[in-house]
Design an enzyme around this catalytic site. Structure first.
Site, mmCIF file in Angstrom:
data_model
loop_
_atom_site.group_PDB
_atom_site.id
_atom_site.type_symbol
_atom_site.label_atom_id
_atom_site.label_comp_id
_atom_site.label_asym_id
_atom_site.label_seq_id
_atom_site.Cartn_x
_atom_site.Cartn_y
_atom_site.Cartn_z
ATOM 1 C CB VAL A 153 -1.231 0.021 1.218
ATOM 2 C CG1 VAL A 153 -1.731 1.160 1.331
ATOM 3 C CG2 VAL A 153 -2.085 -1.195 1.192
ATOM 4 C CB CYS A 154 3.857 2.250 2.118
ATOM 5 S SG CYS A 154 2.779 2.255 3.643
#
Length: 219
Positions: free
Chosen positions: A44-45
């Site tokens: 996600v990051c």
């Protein structure tokens, strides 16, 4: 430390992908967005870092500097940047803080004091509370704090919207209503009396209730 809106953003020195910084000096006369990540090479990051690089010019238009932080060291960040570039189309074009001793993460209340002093061996789950957004004003006061779960990507377009509101309301005695965006009507702040409001808005205002005084956005 528990940080709240209105608190002074803690100052620190740290190694980044663009060299050693002193946070207060780095901010200068700008606004700043500090956004944190639990660990390098997390999915996600990776999407978030690429998107922030893509929209960096939008922050610059607003005199806002952006800086990321992950608990891993900066040499790991540099390797991660290659993956971000290849998968998202943009590599980070802003500094990324290395926090291998967890000092900044603890200073900003993202990890507890008993978390230890080494990032090595820690999993993303161990660091799941390190997914925050702090918006800091030129006065060094914290203006916004957002905390996200690991499974939900952050909406940085919303962060830009909030910064537009923060900067507008810092310069004018108004508030912004639900879902406000640049150019929409605003609300005269409750701290402004009707008498003073008439001087500032001689054309008047719409008032569905006496405490809801709606006017066009000030230029």
């Amino acid at each position: 430390m528990v940080l709240r809106i209105g608190d002074t953003a803690p100052d620190f020195e740290a190694d980044t992908t663009e060299g050693l910084i002193h946070f207060d000096e780095w901010i200068g006369n700008s606004w700043a967005v500090l956004f944190s990540h639990p660990k390098d090479f997390t999915p996600v990051c990776t999407t978030e870092l690429g998107y922030m690089a893509k929209i960096k010019p939008e922050f610059e238009k607003r005199n806002v500097k952006i800086i990321g932080i992950s608990v891993d060291p900066t040499d790991s960040h540099a390797k991660w940047a290659n993956d971000i570039k290849e998968t998202q189309g943009y590599a980070p074009n802003y500094p990324m803080i290395g926090d291998p001793e967890l000092k900044v993460s603890k200073l900003y209340g993202m990890l507890p004091a008993e978390a230890g002093d080494r990032s090595e061996g820690r999993t993303p789950t161990d660091n799941q509370t390190v997914r925050n957004v702090f918006v800091i004003g030129p006065d060094r006061k914290i203006k916004l704090i957002l905390t996200y779960p690991m499974t939900t990507g952050r909406n940085f377009d919303e962060v830009l919207r909030v910064i537009d509101s923060l900067q507008l309301t810092a310069n004018h005695k108004v508030a912004t209503p639900v879902n406000w965006k640049q150019g929409d009507d605003v609300i005269i702040a409750g701290s402004v009396s009707d008498e003073d409001a008439k001087k500032q808005y001689p054309q008047g205002w719409k008032a569905p209730r006496p405490y809801i005084r709606i006017v066009p956005q000030p230029p």
